[in-house]
Design an enzyme around this catalytic site. Structure first.
Site, PDB file in Angstrom:
ATOM      1  CB  CYS A 175      37.541  48.192  41.974  1.00 44.24           C
ATOM      2  SG  CYS A 175      37.387  47.486  43.618  1.00 44.24           S
ATOM      3  CB  CYS A 230      40.180  45.903  43.556  1.00 50.58           C
ATOM      4  SG  CYS A 230      38.404  45.770  43.501  1.00 50.58           S
ATOM      5  CG  ASP A 231      42.847  47.436  41.072  1.00 48.92           C
ATOM      6  OD1 ASP A 231      43.214  46.313  41.462  1.00 48.92           O
ATOM      7  OD2 ASP A 231      42.040  47.611  40.160  1.00 48.92           O
TER       8      ASP A 231
END
Ligand code: NDP
Length: 307
Positions: free
Chosen positions: A133, A136-137
């Site tokens: 992701c 997200c990261d």
């Protein structure tokens, strides 16, 4: 006992549906499933969920949502639903605890699972440089070199997004042409920070405690090379967790549940779907929560209209 609402799945969509259904006095029963809290429990910091100025830990966010749903008297069951029967009303639900349940309305929020390569080093270094992701990261890879695996729209989108942080992004694809839409391909080709390696697969992720590179294999020449990078993003597709519905509900070819326009209603009256089991486009924590809220309001209105 026949429940007004049963919610199947416990990510951001399911917990939000529970909060809304419980506050509408529907005393929802929620099945937490095989991954309580859903995909956000495998991310680190969530910086794009509104309301948290300085980020929130993914598992902590889900713990808070769960507690909020419990505060309004949601009943949670730590089991996975194995079978539903939509052919009779109330709907019949079987869980892996051996019990049967009945509900007038159902909210399906079983989420999706990112497809992975299936190699040992990938799971060992998940969260330590391996991610599925970018939203997200990605932020954690500022000025670092990243490899993205995949040739679809997700891979192009993630690669393009990651160039905001990374010094270089290399897309590794198993064929010599992309599956992604032309416009997404062009955007990636035009980006000076993105390189491509064709006809190649990742054989192994290198590193003990964090990613230091990937072992690549050209599938036409069988040549291998160790390619240095600090991040590996797997973007080879997601699979909605809807197989247990066994063709009883309308889905697209991949398995995403199809809902009506401007509502979370499925083709079965009284059955609603939300979150990543239904959304193949946005797939964000905040959109999952949003559609969970919509599904609960739709269920409440359905019950009002039918009683
Ligand atoms: P896709 O199934 O479209 O693409 C998956 C890619 O991963 C393919 O290139 C495939 O290779 C590759 N792949 C699959 N398995 C492996 C493996 N084991 N090893 C290496 N490579 C592998 O998935 P996406 O998630 O990209 O897209 C899903 C849907 O969502 C699509 O309909 C897409 O259009 C849509 N989408 C739309 C977006 C947008 O419009 N903004 C953004 C993201 C997704 P191969 O090509 O050889 O099969």
């Amino acid at each position: 006992m026949v429940r007004d609402v049963i919610i199947i799945g416990s990510g951001g969509a399911g917990y939000t549906a529970a909060i809304y259904a419980a506050r509408a006095n529907l005393q929802p029963l929620l099945f937490e499933g095989f991954q309580p809290g859903g995909q956000l429990t495998i991310t680190s910091e969530v910086e794009n969920y509104p309301g948290f100025e300085s980020a929130v830990d993914g598992p902590e966010l889900m713990t808070q949502m769960r507690k909020q749903a419990l505060r309004f008297k949601t009943e949670m069951i730590a089991s996975t639903v194995t079978k539903v029967d939509f052919s009779q009303r109330p709907f019949k639900i079987e869980a892996d605890n051996g019990e049967n349940y009945q509900a007038k309305t159902l909210i399906i929020s079983t989420g999706a699972t990112a497809m992975l390569l299936g190699i040992e080093s990938e799971s060992r270094l998940m969260g330590k440089g391996v991610s599925a992701c970018a939203t997200c990261d990605g932020f954690f890879f500022r000025d670092q070199e990243i490899v993205v695996v995949g040739g679809g729209d997700t891979a192009m989108e993630e690669a393009t997004f990651l160039t905001k942080f990374a010094s270089k992004v290399t897309v590794v694809h198993r064929r010599d042409e992309l599956r992604a839409s032309k416009i997404m391909q062009q955007k990636a080709f035009d980006n000076p920070k993105i390189d491509f390696i064709w006809d190649t697969v990742v054989e192994e992720v290198l590193g003990d405690d964090s990613v230091t590179g990937v072992r690549l294999k050209n599938i036409k020449t069988n040549e291998t090379q160790d390619f240095p990078c600090q991040g590996l993003f797997i973007a080879i597709g997601h699979k909605p967790n809807t197989a247990f519905l066994a063709g009883q509900i309308k889905t697209d070819d991949v398995g995403y549940i199809i809902t009506e326009k401007s509502s979370m209603a499925t083709n079965i009256p009284g059955v609603f779907a939300c979150g990543d089991a239904q959304d193949s486009v946005y797939r964000q924590a905040v959109t999952a929560a949003g559609t969970g809220c919509m599904a609960a309001i739709d269920a409440e209105r359905f019950l009002q209209a039918h009683e």
